[in-house]
Design an enzyme around this catalytic site. Structure first.
Site, PDB file in Angstrom:
ATOM      1  N   ARG A  96      45.558  37.579  31.488  1.00  0.00           N
ATOM      2  CA  ARG A  96      44.033  37.411  31.074  1.00  0.00           C
ATOM      3  C   ARG A  96      43.505  36.935  30.008  1.00  0.00           C
ATOM      4  NH1 ARG A  96      41.911  43.270  33.633  1.00  0.00           N
ATOM      5  NH2 ARG A  96      44.113  43.745  33.573  1.00  0.00           N
ATOM      6  N   GLN A  97      44.437  37.148  28.893  1.00  0.00           N
ATOM      7  CA  GLN A  97      44.154  36.593  27.760  1.00  0.00           C
ATOM      8  C   GLN A  97      44.847  35.162  27.828  1.00  0.00           C
ATOM      9  OE1 GLN A  97      45.062  39.712  24.455  1.00  0.00           O
ATOM     10  NE2 GLN A  97      43.152  38.849  23.725  1.00  0.00           N
ATOM     11  N   HIS A 131      45.840  34.176  36.949  1.00  0.00           N
ATOM     12  CA  HIS A 131      44.405  34.476  36.664  1.00  0.00           C
ATOM     13  C   HIS A 131      43.553  33.175  36.355  1.00  0.00           C
ATOM     14  CE1 HIS A 131      41.041  36.420  35.208  1.00  0.00           C
ATOM     15  NE2 HIS A 131      40.889  36.222  33.925  1.00  0.00           N
ATOM     16  N   ASP A 174      31.587  36.403  39.628  1.00  0.00           N
ATOM     17  CA  ASP A 174      31.055  35.991  38.251  1.00  0.00           C
ATOM     18  C   ASP A 174      31.352  34.569  38.326  1.00  0.00           C
ATOM     19  OD1 ASP A 174      33.673  35.444  37.954  1.00  0.00           O
ATOM     20  OD2 ASP A 174      34.163  37.480  37.088  1.00  0.00           O
ATOM     21  N   LYS A 198      27.198  37.582  35.990  1.00  0.00           N
ATOM     22  CA  LYS A 198      27.613  38.928  35.165  1.00  0.00           C
ATOM     23  C   LYS A 198      28.047  38.618  33.783  1.00  0.00           C
ATOM     24  CE  LYS A 198      32.080  39.918  35.266  1.00  0.00           C
ATOM     25  NZ  LYS A 198      33.615  39.986  35.811  1.00  0.00           N
ATOM     26  N   ASP A 224      37.547  37.815  44.820  1.00  0.00           N
ATOM     27  CA  ASP A 224      38.103  37.589  43.375  1.00  0.00           C
ATOM     28  C   ASP A 224      39.516  37.862  43.439  1.00  0.00           C
ATOM     29  OD1 ASP A 224      37.654  37.955  40.664  1.00  0.00           O
ATOM     30  OD2 ASP A 224      36.475  39.828  40.831  1.00  0.00           O
ATOM     31  N   ASP A 228      40.103  45.691  38.786  1.00  0.00           N
ATOM     32  CA  ASP A 228      40.878  46.423  37.827  1.00  0.00           C
ATOM     33  C   ASP A 228      40.103  47.817  37.900  1.00  0.00           C
ATOM     34  OD1 ASP A 228      41.872  47.542  35.673  1.00  0.00           O
ATOM     35  OD2 ASP A 228      41.707  46.114  34.406  1.00  0.00           O
ATOM     36  N   THR A 232      33.339  44.845  38.149  1.00  0.00           N
ATOM     37  CA  THR A 232      32.881  43.684  38.723  1.00  0.00           C
ATOM     38  C   THR A 232      32.464  43.801  40.028  1.00  0.00           C
ATOM     39  OG1 THR A 232      34.275  42.765  37.208  1.00  0.00           O
ATOM     40  CG2 THR A 232      33.595  41.209  38.834  1.00  0.00           C
TER      41      THR A 232
HETATM   42  C1  R5P Z   1      37.532  38.499  35.554  1.00  0.00           C
HETATM   43  O1  R5P Z   1      37.812  37.256  35.057  1.00  0.00           O
HETATM   44  C2  R5P Z   1      38.485  38.740  36.891  1.00  0.00           C
HETATM   45  O2  R5P Z   1      38.597  37.562  38.062  1.00  0.00           O
HETATM   46  C3  R5P Z   1      37.921  39.991  37.735  1.00  0.00           C
HETATM   47  O3  R5P Z   1      36.662  39.959  38.087  1.00  0.00           O
HETATM   48  C4  R5P Z   1      38.192  41.107  36.647  1.00  0.00           C
HETATM   49  O4  R5P Z   1      39.360  41.025  35.929  1.00  0.00           O
HETATM   50  C5  R5P Z   1      37.941  42.440  37.465  1.00  0.00           C
HETATM   51  O5  R5P Z   1      38.064  43.474  36.542  1.00  0.00           O
HETATM   52  P1  R5P Z   1      37.315  44.816  36.738  1.00  0.00           P
HETATM   53  O6  R5P Z   1      37.631  45.248  38.265  1.00  0.00           O
HETATM   54  O7  R5P Z   1      37.646  45.767  35.815  1.00  0.00           O
HETATM   55  O8  R5P Z   1      35.844  44.426  36.596  1.00  0.00           O
END
Ligand code: R5P
Length: 330
Positions: A96-97, A131, A174, A198, A224, A228, A232
């Site tokens: 993610r980073q 990602h 998002d 978002k 998506d 996590d 979102t």
């Molecule tokens: C964001 O960039 C990813 O595509 C997911 O939307 C995000 O990682 C989901 O995370 P969470 O369920 O904690 O909102």
């Protein structure tokens, strides 16, 4: 097939078993355990000299242990003169980073992982839904970034037929997911798109500002890469419901599912969440009323066969290769 050996650490034993079944191969014998102080210990119980070693491991929770298991498996194979080492990450953690945010002082974890894989002697890697696609550029080795949303296409096409094309909207939760969502919409032949604006005040906290597109009375398909904390998707589903959406189904490849997310989903306006088994499920997910999954095992097995040029000569695979899976191998 005799030169191929498949080994796994402790992250996805069930998935590894399924992939081995699809390949008609026994799982390789090795010990992946811990010393008393918690340090990871790896020992091969068979020679891999001259073999094409495939290591299957997701770097999901516990990320550091899972990563270390994989690196030590690779190093062991390297030191035993394996002919090649292929890492299969159904889910690649620490991805993610993938950039430095302007004004912030932070690492690029995805690049560091790439350096570690190379240092451990890995020659190529296979993963599902990185990602961000451009992360491939960090790896100085062939990267097979498979398209996990392929599993969801058939059932969304059925939904389109059932509800009617005018009543189906494919929604990005998002701004970052717009390209992913548009690609999926093209594959299912749905012309209607919407996206959720978002914002995150801090990591793991999602706030919906507004929804762009018409969702009133529509059946919404949220796309998506991972779920996590669920913030979102749940905040997105709430916003869609407020705007009069009829049904809301979310399709996510990686079920990270941290904390209490399963319970939150049960109480949310999401009608259903469909995921895959790139990450092995925490107990509350098994038997969950709103969560279903597909297994990525045949997709991984197909890819391994193609990499080693074994595909056309074997009939061992459990499911035929679909066109879109072939396309997905970059
Ligand atoms: C964001 O960039 C990813 O595509 C997911 O939307 C995000 O990682 C989901 O995370 P969470 O369920 O904690 O909102």
């Amino acid at each position: 097939m005799s030169n191929l050996r498949l080994f796994t650490g402790n992250s996805n034993p069930l998935l590894a078993k399924k992939v081995a079944e699809c390949l008609n191969l026994p799982l390789g014998k090795c010990i992946v355990s811990k010393f008393k102080d918690g340090e990871v210990r790896v020992k091969y119980l068979e020679s891999v000299q001259g073999k094409d070693v495939v290591l299957l491991q997701s770097t999901c929770t516990p990320q550091d242990t899972n990563l270390m298991e994989l690196l030590l498996l690779a190093d062991g194979a390297f030191r035993n003169s394996a002919r090649s080492i292929t890492a299969v990450f159904p889910y690649l953690g620490y991805s993610r980073q993938d950039k430095c945010t302007p004004g912030e002082i932070e690492p690029i974890s995805a690049k560091l992982i790439a350096k570690m894989l190379k240092a451990a002697g890995i020659n190529r890697f296979v993963t599902i839904n990185l990602h961000s696609d451009q992360t491939q550029g960090f790896f100085e080795m062939p990267v097979y970034n498979l398209y996990g949303h392929a599993f969801f296409i058939d059932e969304v096409v059925l939904k389109k037929k059932f509800f009617g094309v005018e009543n189906l909207v494919i929604v990005s939760p998002d701004v970052g997911g717009i390209v992913r969502t548009r690609t999926f919409a093209e594959k299912v032949g749905s012309p209607h798109l919407a996206f959720i604006n978002k914002r995150r005040a801090r990591p793991n906290e999602a706030k919906v500002l507004d929804v762009i597109g018409n969702v009133k009375g529509k059946n919404c398909i949220l796309i998506d890469d991972m779920i996590d904390t669920g913030g979102t998707l749940i905040a997105g589903a709430e916003a869609l419901k407020k705007l009069g959406a009829n049904t809301i189904t979310a399709y996510c490849v990686h079920p990270v599912l941290s904390g209490d997310v399963a319970r939150h989903i049960e109480r949310s306006p999401l009608d259903e969440l469909v995921v895959t088994d790139t990450i092995e499920y925490a107990r509350p997910i098994v038997g969950h009323k709103k969560i279903r999954h597909y297994s990525v095992a045949p997709m991984i097995a197909n890819t391994i066969l193609k990499i080693f040029d074994l595909y056309p000569r074997t009939r061992s695979i459990k499911r035929p290769v679909y066109e879109y899976e072939m396309e997905a191998v970059i």
